[in-house]
Design a protein around this motif. Sequence first.
Motif, PDB file in Angstrom:
ATOM      1  N   SER A 386      -7.714   9.338   1.929  1.00 30.26           N
ATOM      2  CA  SER A 386      -7.868   7.914   1.610  1.00 30.26           C
ATOM      3  C   SER A 386      -6.926   7.092   2.486  1.00 30.26           C
ATOM      4  CB  SER A 386      -7.540   7.668   0.135  1.00 30.26           C
ATOM      5  OG  SER A 386      -6.157   7.871  -0.108  1.00 30.26           O
ATOM      6  N   THR A 387      -7.095   5.777   2.475  1.00 32.53           N
ATOM      7  CA  THR A 387      -6.191   4.909   3.241  1.00 32.53           C
ATOM      8  C   THR A 387      -4.752   5.060   2.739  1.00 32.53           C
ATOM      9  OG1 THR A 387      -6.793   3.071   1.784  1.00 32.53           O
ATOM     10  CG2 THR A 387      -7.938   3.222   3.899  1.00 32.53           C
ATOM     11  N   GLU A 388      -4.575   5.316   1.441  1.00 34.97           N
ATOM     12  CA  GLU A 388      -3.224   5.510   0.898  1.00 34.97           C
ATOM     13  C   GLU A 388      -2.642   6.829   1.394  1.00 34.97           C
ATOM     14  OE1 GLU A 388       0.267   4.672  -0.876  1.00 34.97           O
ATOM     15  OE2 GLU A 388      -1.445   3.309  -0.662  1.00 34.97           O
ATOM     16  N   ASP A 389      -3.471   7.855   1.540  1.00 36.83           N
ATOM     17  CA  ASP A 389      -3.004   9.167   2.015  1.00 36.83           C
ATOM     18  C   ASP A 389      -2.442   9.098   3.427  1.00 36.83           C
ATOM     19  OD1 ASP A 389      -3.764  10.485  -0.338  1.00 36.83           O
ATOM     20  OD2 ASP A 389      -5.781  10.891   0.424  1.00 36.83           O
ATOM     21  N   VAL A 390      -2.903   8.154   4.245  1.00 35.37           N
ATOM     22  CA  VAL A 390      -2.477   8.089   5.647  1.00 35.37           C
ATOM     23  C   VAL A 390      -1.591   6.882   5.948  1.00 35.37           C
ATOM     24  CG1 VAL A 390      -4.513   9.352   6.438  1.00 35.37           C
ATOM     25  CG2 VAL A 390      -4.588   6.854   6.353  1.00 35.37           C
ATOM     26  N   LEU A 391      -1.148   6.171   4.907  1.00 36.39           N
ATOM     27  CA  LEU A 391      -0.348   4.960   5.107  1.00 36.39           C
ATOM     28  C   LEU A 391       1.010   5.303   5.715  1.00 36.39           C
ATOM     29  CD1 LEU A 391       0.314   1.960   4.742  1.00 36.39           C
ATOM     30  CD2 LEU A 391       1.013   2.500   2.383  1.00 36.39           C
ATOM     31  N   SER A 392       1.277   4.794   6.887  1.00 35.22           N
ATOM     32  CA  SER A 392       2.598   4.938   7.502  1.00 35.22           C
ATOM     33  C   SER A 392       3.299   3.592   7.464  1.00 35.22           C
ATOM     34  CB  SER A 392       2.497   5.450   8.939  1.00 35.22           C
ATOM     35  OG  SER A 392       1.867   4.494   9.772  1.00 35.22           O
ATOM     36  N   LEU A 393       4.582   3.637   7.117  1.00 39.85           N
ATOM     37  CA  LEU A 393       5.393   2.426   6.979  1.00 39.85           C
ATOM     38  C   LEU A 393       6.498   2.465   8.021  1.00 39.85           C
ATOM     39  CD1 LEU A 393       5.739   2.495   3.076  1.00 39.85           C
ATOM     40  CD2 LEU A 393       4.182   1.063   4.406  1.00 39.85           C
ATOM     41  N   THR A 394       6.539   1.455   8.872  1.00 34.92           N
ATOM     42  CA  THR A 394       7.510   1.428   9.960  1.00 34.92           C
ATOM     43  C   THR A 394       8.321   0.145   9.896  1.00 34.92           C
ATOM     44  OG1 THR A 394       5.980   2.682  11.362  1.00 34.92           O
ATOM     45  CG2 THR A 394       7.812   1.587  12.456  1.00 34.92           C
ATOM     46  N   LYS A 395       9.651   0.297   9.879  1.00 34.62           N
ATOM     47  CA  LYS A 395      10.557  -0.853   9.957  1.00 34.62           C
ATOM     48  C   LYS A 395      11.287  -0.775  11.285  1.00 34.62           C
ATOM     49  CE  LYS A 395      11.265  -1.400   4.972  1.00 34.62           C
ATOM     50  NZ  LYS A 395      12.252  -1.495   3.862  1.00 34.62           N
ATOM     51  N   VAL A 396      11.150  -1.853  12.060  1.00 32.80           N
ATOM     52  CA  VAL A 396      11.709  -1.908  13.408  1.00 32.80           C
ATOM     53  C   VAL A 396      12.712  -3.049  13.460  1.00 32.80           C
ATOM     54  CG1 VAL A 396      11.171  -2.211  15.850  1.00 32.80           C
ATOM     55  CG2 VAL A 396       9.550  -1.044  14.354  1.00 32.80           C
ATOM     56  N   ASP A 411      12.821   2.935  11.364  1.00 37.09           N
ATOM     57  CA  ASP A 411      12.750   3.734  10.129  1.00 37.09           C
ATOM     58  C   ASP A 411      11.270   3.872   9.795  1.00 37.09           C
ATOM     59  OD1 ASP A 411      12.680   4.628   7.470  1.00 37.09           O
ATOM     60  OD2 ASP A 411      14.605   3.729   7.013  1.00 37.09           O
ATOM     61  N   VAL A 412      10.744   5.091   9.861  1.00 40.05           N
ATOM     62  CA  VAL A 412       9.303   5.265   9.697  1.00 40.05           C
ATOM     63  C   VAL A 412       9.021   6.350   8.663  1.00 40.05           C
ATOM     64  CG1 VAL A 412       9.218   6.842  11.677  1.00 40.05           C
ATOM     65  CG2 VAL A 412       7.121   5.759  10.892  1.00 40.05           C
ATOM     66  N   VAL A 413       8.078   6.064   7.785  1.00 45.53           N
ATOM     67  CA  VAL A 413       7.576   7.035   6.824  1.00 45.53           C
ATOM     68  C   VAL A 413       6.214   7.496   7.332  1.00 45.53           C
ATOM     69  CG1 VAL A 413       6.854   7.465   4.448  1.00 45.53           C
ATOM     70  CG2 VAL A 413       8.826   5.978   4.915  1.00 45.53           C
ATOM     71  N   LEU A 414       6.118   8.779   7.677  1.00 44.44           N
ATOM     72  CA  LEU A 414       4.919   9.328   8.295  1.00 44.44           C
ATOM     73  C   LEU A 414       4.023   9.967   7.255  1.00 44.44           C
ATOM     74  CD1 LEU A 414       6.667  11.179  11.249  1.00 44.44           C
ATOM     75  CD2 LEU A 414       5.576   8.939  11.350  1.00 44.44           C
ATOM     76  N   LYS A 415       2.736   9.708   7.387  1.00 47.50           N
ATOM     77  CA  LYS A 415       1.718  10.405   6.610  1.00 47.50           C
ATOM     78  C   LYS A 415       0.574  10.783   7.545  1.00 47.50           C
ATOM     79  CE  LYS A 415       2.393   8.426   1.964  1.00 47.50           C
ATOM     80  NZ  LYS A 415       1.712   7.718   0.840  1.00 47.50           N
ATOM     81  N   GLY A 416      -0.341  11.585   7.038  1.00 50.56           N
ATOM     82  CA  GLY A 416      -1.530  11.924   7.812  1.00 50.56           C
ATOM     83  C   GLY A 416      -1.208  12.748   9.046  1.00 50.56           C
ATOM     84  N   GLU A 417      -1.858  12.417  10.144  1.00 50.17           N
ATOM     85  CA  GLU A 417      -1.768  13.221  11.367  1.00 50.17           C
ATOM     86  C   GLU A 417      -0.337  13.346  11.875  1.00 50.17           C
ATOM     87  OE1 GLU A 417      -3.750  13.391  15.853  1.00 50.17           O
ATOM     88  OE2 GLU A 417      -4.016  11.624  14.590  1.00 50.17           O
ATOM     89  N   LEU A 418       0.418  12.226  11.901  1.00 49.39           N
ATOM     90  CA  LEU A 418       1.792  12.287  12.391  1.00 49.39           C
ATOM     91  C   LEU A 418       2.685  13.101  11.451  1.00 49.39           C
ATOM     92  CD1 LEU A 418       2.553   8.759  13.885  1.00 49.39           C
ATOM     93  CD2 LEU A 418       2.369  10.930  15.104  1.00 49.39           C
ATOM     94  N   PHE A 419       2.449  13.005  10.162  1.00 47.92           N
ATOM     95  CA  PHE A 419       3.193  13.841   9.216  1.00 47.92           C
ATOM     96  C   PHE A 419       2.965  15.320   9.516  1.00 47.92           C
ATOM     97  CE2 PHE A 419       2.544  16.369   5.302  1.00 47.92           C
ATOM     98  CZ  PHE A 419       3.881  16.565   4.979  1.00 47.92           C
ATOM     99  N   GLU A 420       1.735  15.697   9.758  1.00 50.82           N
ATOM    100  CA  GLU A 420       1.426  17.094  10.057  1.00 50.82           C
ATOM    101  C   GLU A 420       2.117  17.539  11.347  1.00 50.82           C
ATOM    102  OE1 GLU A 420      -2.854  17.156  10.090  1.00 50.82           O
ATOM    103  OE2 GLU A 420      -2.914  16.120   8.162  1.00 50.82           O
TER     104      GLU A 420
END
Length: 596
Positions: A386-396, A411-420
């Motif tokens: 879902s869109t929530e499953d792949v939501l990445s949050l980046t603070k620059v 500061d980045v929270v990785l999900k989805g492909e980048l998390f893997e």
Amino acid sequence: MSSYAQVLEYDTYITVNNGVKTTRKSVLVQVNNQEEQWISKVFIHYNASEDLKYLNAEILDSSGKTVRKLKNKEVETRAYMPDGTFFEDDLYKVFDLAYNVFPYRFKYSYEIDNDNFNHLAYWVPIYRENVKTIEAKLTIDLPASYEYNNHIKDISNKREELISGRKVLTYKSSYLRKIASEKYSASSQELYPHVLSIPENFHYGVDGNSASWESYGDWHIKLNEGLDYLTSSEKAKVDEIIEATPDTLELIKKLYYHLQDHTRYINVAIDIGGLKPYSAAYVCTNKYGDCKALTMYMKALLKYAGINSNYTVINAGDDAERIIEKYPFQQFNHVLLTVPFEGDTLWLENTSDYLPFAYNGTFTQNRKALAVDLKNSQLINSPALSTEDVLSLTKVNFNINDEGTGTLSIDVVLKGELFERYSYLNRHATTKDFNTQVVRDFKIKDSEVVDYKVVDYSRDDFFMNLEINLKVQNQIRTLGSLRVIKPYVIELPELEKPIFRKNDLLIRYPINEQHEIVYSLSANEKYNAELPDDILIETKYGIYKQTNTFNGTQIKINKHFKLFGGEYPQSDYEEFYNFFQSVNKAQKESIILENN
């Protein structure tokens, strides 16, 4: 598409007699120029269990006269050993039919017998993807009573007839324009014209039937019979885990992490075409296996603990072909385990030692899989991200002076492909390789990565938090009395222009990125800032939103890009392309500073 070489004839003749399938192939190629000399190197793929009966090859000059015939000593036999493979019984015959006077032709033919097969033909009229095939022909010659099913795509020249009491099927085609996979489209393999021919009853290790997915699943059951048992020493280890873990879900997790911590993935593709697993006992002893063996081992762990699970075959990969649901047969390249649990299903990826328990990622999400269950095998859907499953949050956060020099923290929270990707790197990569990937993924122009760290990461997490520090310069350029801040952009995939697009759209999983970008300017200067207008772009394909604020010394930009998963016809492509173009244009709007 090459204009220097053409495949003039590409013939495949398949016949079945007394349970033996004989495949005869003959190829005639013309080479017109030195640039296409590479095509003269020939690879014939076959399996050690098959009988390669004969091989003839020769070079012809432009008049069609034989110049040289291939000698047996010129043919090399090689093992097919892709990356990550420990042993494989697939082989190649390799030889070269090069000549130094152009144009010239070469031709070769060979014949293979096989009494162990689960399909008659998977035929495409393509010899090499980048070379034209002028004429390709497939002939299938069967006993009159032979039952089969055919799936035909984009082959118009076809004939089926009864000759001397046998069914003879003939298909002709050509390949004059390259069929390439485009961004956000189906696999090129799926797009090729093809003939798929499947016997209703077959023998592949054991007898099987492809009349339904249920009967095909029962073939897997028979093939895997007796393989899901542990050694005595392994049972003793599992007993300790069971005794210490009364909760069933926690027990499944502990057994899965036991698999991850005590085995490793190695491809061992031998015996019955690489489709029959090595036993769980083999993994107990050797501590390694391929996807089939490791799944069988995990199944045996759960079985010993009294927990039911299903050996589940799936077509994995970012560019995997979709299953042809109407035709049960071997369309899969991977195996995992599904565990029915409290009205839901756990999906266990047993080849990974770095992904969290019951994580279903980009490799296998949102596609059909066959859950093998005696008399009840069926196609099921793997969970879609879902869109929530792949939501990445980046603070620059840029902290820069009026020349654009200073520091940057991400500061980045990785999900989805980048998390893997980073989960794998965190477990396996050297510091150098991890650093190289960080620089590739997060380096901003005119910046240098100083350091980074993974923050409080647990193996149970479906996300990863990275903190990255960089030095930056030239983030502001001067235009007279004005200063222009370089835009920070969310990188989007590059798309073909609509005039060149041939294929329908297939977005396999969503993208969802939120970026907060803060520019902390020199406290010694006071500025007026000309900010881009806030923007909201909403389409059926996705959304882009950007807001901009300024308080005298700090500029804050919030960006949110969301792309939905889905399928759309080629006629929608121009609108889809324009959405990306609008987002790119909006992101290029500059921030202009002027001293008070």
